[in-house]
Design a protein around this motif. Structure first.
Motif, mmCIF file in Angstrom:
data_model
loop_
_atom_site.group_PDB
_atom_site.id
_atom_site.type_symbol
_atom_site.label_atom_id
_atom_site.label_comp_id
_atom_site.label_asym_id
_atom_site.label_seq_id
_atom_site.Cartn_x
_atom_site.Cartn_y
_atom_site.Cartn_z
ATOM 1 N N ALA A 1 -3.864 0.091 -6.419
ATOM 2 C CA ALA A 1 -4.851 0.827 -4.615
ATOM 3 C C ALA A 1 -6.043 -0.419 -5.529
ATOM 4 C CB ALA A 1 -4.906 1.578 -5.161
ATOM 5 N N ALA B 1 0.515 -1.080 0.299
ATOM 6 C CA ALA B 1 -0.177 -0.094 0.123
ATOM 7 C C ALA B 1 0.714 1.193 0.087
ATOM 8 C CB ALA B 1 -0.656 -0.178 1.299
ATOM 9 N N HIS B 2 1.691 1.567 0.478
ATOM 10 C CA HIS B 2 3.192 2.896 1.051
ATOM 11 C C HIS B 2 4.153 2.753 -0.289
ATOM 12 C CE1 HIS B 2 2.293 3.945 5.246
ATOM 13 N NE2 HIS B 2 2.544 2.118 5.300
ATOM 14 N N ASP C 1 1.397 3.644 -2.640
ATOM 15 C CA ASP C 1 1.319 5.607 -2.503
ATOM 16 C C ASP C 1 1.908 6.306 -2.976
ATOM 17 O OD1 ASP C 1 -0.752 7.223 -1.495
ATOM 18 O OD2 ASP C 1 0.240 6.920 0.864
ATOM 19 N N THR D 1 -5.020 4.550 0.801
ATOM 20 C CA THR D 1 -4.003 4.364 -0.169
ATOM 21 C C THR D 1 -4.805 4.777 -1.649
ATOM 22 O OG1 THR D 1 -2.101 3.536 0.451
ATOM 23 C CG2 THR D 1 -2.991 3.274 -2.482
#
Length: 171
Positions: A68, A52-53, A56, A91
């Protein structure tokens, strides 16, 4: 591993992941998403938050939005914990803010996926977009229609059961 240990792992990975994010490319992230189902219950939340990071950190665009959305579709499989689901929802909201999806016929799927996480997984979403609002309203209408459903069945012994008579009971 209990939920507290999972929450700690998710928090640690959330701190470590930003330093790794700049290095990941779309194809590498997609490869990681495709392997999520093969991970153990302990590894999966950590890897999901890391992905997710990484998503993002990608530049705005369709690829970021698609990745996402892929995470949104997988995050509710198993018990990854609320912190993991919240990370994926954040995200997705960020990707939709950067790259809004125009409505064609109905509400675009990424908005519906995010609304599902908010409605059924009880995560917070701060996205201020009319499409997201419509997705939430659509889910509420669908739930209301399902609640109105009623039918009668007869078992093998001739006894009849009506769904409305069983409200509040496990069916």
């Amino acid at each position: 591993m209990n939920w507290m240990q999972r929450a700690i792992y998710v928090a640690i990975s959330a701190c470590v992941a930003p330093s790794l994010c700049a290095q990941a490319t779309g194809p590498e992230i997609l490869s990681g998403i495709k392997t999520l189902r093969s991970l153990s219950a302990e590894q999966r939340p950590i890897e999901t938050v890391k992905l997710a990071h990484e998503v993002d950190a990608l530049p705005a665009g369709e690829q970021k939005l698609e990745l996402a959305d892929d995470l949104c579709q997988l995050v509710t499989e198993g018990d990854q914990g609320k912190a993991t689901i919240q990370s994926v929802a954040d995200t997705m909201a960020h990707a939709l803010t950067e790259t809004p999806v125009p409505a064609k016929d109905g509400v675009p799927e990424p908005y519906v996926a995010l609304a599902r996480l908010a409605r059924y997984e009880h995560v917070s979403v701060t996205l201020k977009d009319p499409q997201y609002r419509k997705a939430g309203q659509m889910l509420a209408r669908n739930d209301a229609e399902v609640a109105k459903a009623n039918f009668t069945l007869t078992d093998l012994h001739g006894k009849t059961y009506t769904l409305s008579a069983l409200r509040g009971k496990v069916v």
